[in-house]
Enzyme design. Structure first.
Site, mmCIF file in Angstrom:
data_model
loop_
_atom_site.group_PDB
_atom_site.id
_atom_site.type_symbol
_atom_site.label_atom_id
_atom_site.label_comp_id
_atom_site.label_asym_id
_atom_site.label_seq_id
_atom_site.Cartn_x
_atom_site.Cartn_y
_atom_site.Cartn_z
ATOM 1 N N SER A 1 0.812 -1.214 0.000
ATOM 2 C CA SER A 1 0.000 0.000 0.000
ATOM 3 C C SER A 1 0.847 1.267 0.000
ATOM 4 O O SER A 1 1.640 1.491 -0.907
ATOM 5 C CB SER A 1 -0.963 -0.042 1.191
ATOM 6 O OG SER A 1 -1.907 0.991 1.144
ATOM 7 N N ASP B 1 -2.234 6.179 -3.536
ATOM 8 C CA ASP B 1 -1.131 5.502 -2.848
ATOM 9 C C ASP B 1 -0.678 4.324 -3.710
ATOM 10 O O ASP B 1 -1.130 4.158 -4.837
ATOM 11 C CB ASP B 1 -1.544 5.076 -1.436
ATOM 12 C CG ASP B 1 -2.625 4.008 -1.436
ATOM 13 O OD1 ASP B 1 -3.324 3.861 -2.455
ATOM 14 O OD2 ASP B 1 -2.785 3.320 -0.412
ATOM 15 N N ASP C 1 -5.868 2.150 -3.396
ATOM 16 C CA ASP C 1 -7.126 2.063 -2.666
ATOM 17 C C ASP C 1 -7.412 3.355 -1.904
ATOM 18 O O ASP C 1 -8.500 3.531 -1.360
ATOM 19 C CB ASP C 1 -7.159 0.851 -1.731
ATOM 20 C CG ASP C 1 -6.111 0.901 -0.626
ATOM 21 O OD1 ASP C 1 -5.229 1.782 -0.662
ATOM 22 O OD2 ASP C 1 -6.173 0.035 0.275
#
Length: 488
Positions: A101, A278, A282
């Site tokens: 992430s 990012d 998400d």
């Protein structure tokens, strides 16, 4: 024994904490758990972000899945929400994403989805974890014999994995008979999978975005092939920055955690909107036409007010975490809407939305869930929905976002020798009680331990910035005295 799964999958430094051996074991265990719950043999969609370690971990994870008889549907570089959507759209048994992430490039992670594209429930993650840990031998991660065990590196939502360089036995080796011959899993490529995801985004966006000037910061991550394609497909005039991933530059000085260069680009291009994703896309942070950052709280407010006007916000309710600014709560209340708060983490937001039948929720970090269209946060989809509100209302983002007036908020991370038992420390409780009394009804205080780091987090917010800072320091000081490093 260190836990493998955190609130957002397994996460750690790739090839040290999150090794190829561990990915192999996770794949084999996940295949068995998915087969046990939803039928044998499972079909698993697999995607990754652009980290250098992604190819290694993808190969190992896929090998583990196929060694237990699973069919693997490879997507290559794909956003986390793209994997989530395609897991459902392709009627797969489950999905897997290889990504850390918003974390630095040296980290990576693995998380799994159910057939609807939702994160696996806790009991299934625990079943996967049990198979992995039970199948490991001496000197393996589970045994704690390898370097880097229980890193506590503070990489965000994923657990810091117990590390080791030893391979150990295959997951759940005892009693498991690996398939042979035609029972071994295979690749099953779906050439138009990406186009299916883009078509889904086009449907959500709807008409009216033609000619809109937008700058996209892809964070050198998974958004790179997909965000520009989605926006061009709806007719927008697109400028793209940070779209040259080399495996080591994901999230470095760019993306949703560093939107300054996006703000500069929006002003330079005279754009209507900027969007910073990012690493796995998400999350999204927006920038208005004046180059000012619009965070997840403001995005939630803009979407909520528009949905309420159109009669599309059940219960007049938005779900957010305890970290969302008091300014969001006040803006919603002024419009006759309600804010339900949850613990930190999008998993808790999703659970509250499902339990209450709510359709909008998210986090200040820009993880926004539009439940009518997705079961997880999707930064590209959120950006398109935000632009649609701009077009529908004829108002610039600066005016729409002004509905939220954030109150001063101070966050202090206090290093501690131990996180457990802080609630029983009289000095800490006295400081919290005193701070709450001085804040009154015009502010909030939140104290919570980090899920992965030896830290206690103190958040104080209220209208008086000087008072907020004073009270945050007071509570942090009490924590240092009671639990600070060097104390017992």
């Amino acid at each position: 024994m260190a836990r493998l799964f955190g609130t957002d999958g397994v996460r750690g430094v790739a090839n040290t904490e999150l090794t190829a051996e561990l990915a192999l074991a996770l794949g084999r265990a996940a295949a068995r758990v998915l087969a046990g719950r939803w039928g044998d043999p499972p079909r698993v969609v697999v995607g990754r972000d652009t980290r250098a370690s992604g190819e290694m971990l993808e190969a190992a994870l896929a090998a583990g899945l196929m060694s237990a008889g699973a069919t693997v549907i490879p997507l290559g570089v794909m956003t986390t929400p793209g994997v989530s959507y395609l897991t459902g759209a392709l009627h797969a048994t489950g999905g897997a994403v290889i990504s850390a992430s918003h974390n630095p490039p040296e980290y990576n992670g693995i998380k799994f989805f159910d057939p609807q594209g939702r994160k696996l429930p806790d009991e299934l993650e625990e079943a996967v974890e049990e198979l992995v840990l039970d199948g490991r031998g001496e000197g393996s991660p589970a045994a704690g014999g390898g370097p880097g065990a229980a890193s506590g590196s503070g990489t965000g939502d994923g657990a810091a994995v117990a590390a080791g360089r030893g391979g150990g036995a295959p997951a759940g080796a005892a009693g498991f008979v690996p398939p042979v011959g035609g029972g071994v899993g295979r690749w099953q490529a779906v050439p138009d999978a990406g186009e299916r995801y883009l078509e889904h985004l086009r449907r959500v966006a709807g008409p009216g975005l033609e000619g809109l000037r937008v700058v996209l910061d892809c964070a050198h991550g998974a958004a790179t092939p997909w965000a520009p394609a989605a926006w061009r497909a709806v007719g927008a005039r697109v400028t793209v920055i940070h779209d040259a991933p080399d495996g080591t530059n994901i999230n470095v000085g760019c993306g949703s955690t560093a939107p300054q260069s996006l703000a500069e680009a929006v002003r330079r291009e005279g754009a209507d909107l900027g969007l910073a994703f990012d690493g796995d896309a998400d999350r999204v942070i927006a920038v208005d036409e004046q180059g000012r950052v619009v965070d997840g709280d403001a995005i939630l407010a803009v979407l909520a007010l528009d949905m309420a006007r159109r009669g599309d916000l059940p219960g007049g309710t938005v779900v957010a975490t305890v970290m969302s600014n008091l300014g969001l709560e006040r803006a919603l209340k002024a419009a006759g809407l309600r804010l339900v708060r949850t613990r930190v983490g999008d998993r808790h937001v999703c659970e509250a939305m499902e339990e209450g039948g709510y359709v909008l929720g998210g986090e200040q970090s820009g993880h926004i869930i539009l439940r009518r269209h997705a079961v997880t946060g999707d930064g590209i989809l959120t950006g398109l929905a935000l632009a649609s509100v701009m077009v529908r209302t004829g108002q610039p983002l600066s005016r729409l976002a002004a509905v939220v007036q954030p109150v001063p908020q101070v966050l202090i991370n206090v290093p501690v020798a131990r996180r457990d038992g802080w609630e029983e420390e009289p000095g800490i409780q006295a400081a919290i009680a005193a701070a709450r009394q001085r804040l009154g009804e015009g502010g909030r205080i939140l104290v919570r331990p980090s899920g992965t780091e030896p830290l206690i987090r103190v958040m104080v917010e209220g209208d008086d910035e000087a008072l907020v800072r004073e009270l945050a320091e007071s509570v942090a000081g009490a924590i240092r005295r009671a639990l600070g490093r060097g104390t017992d």
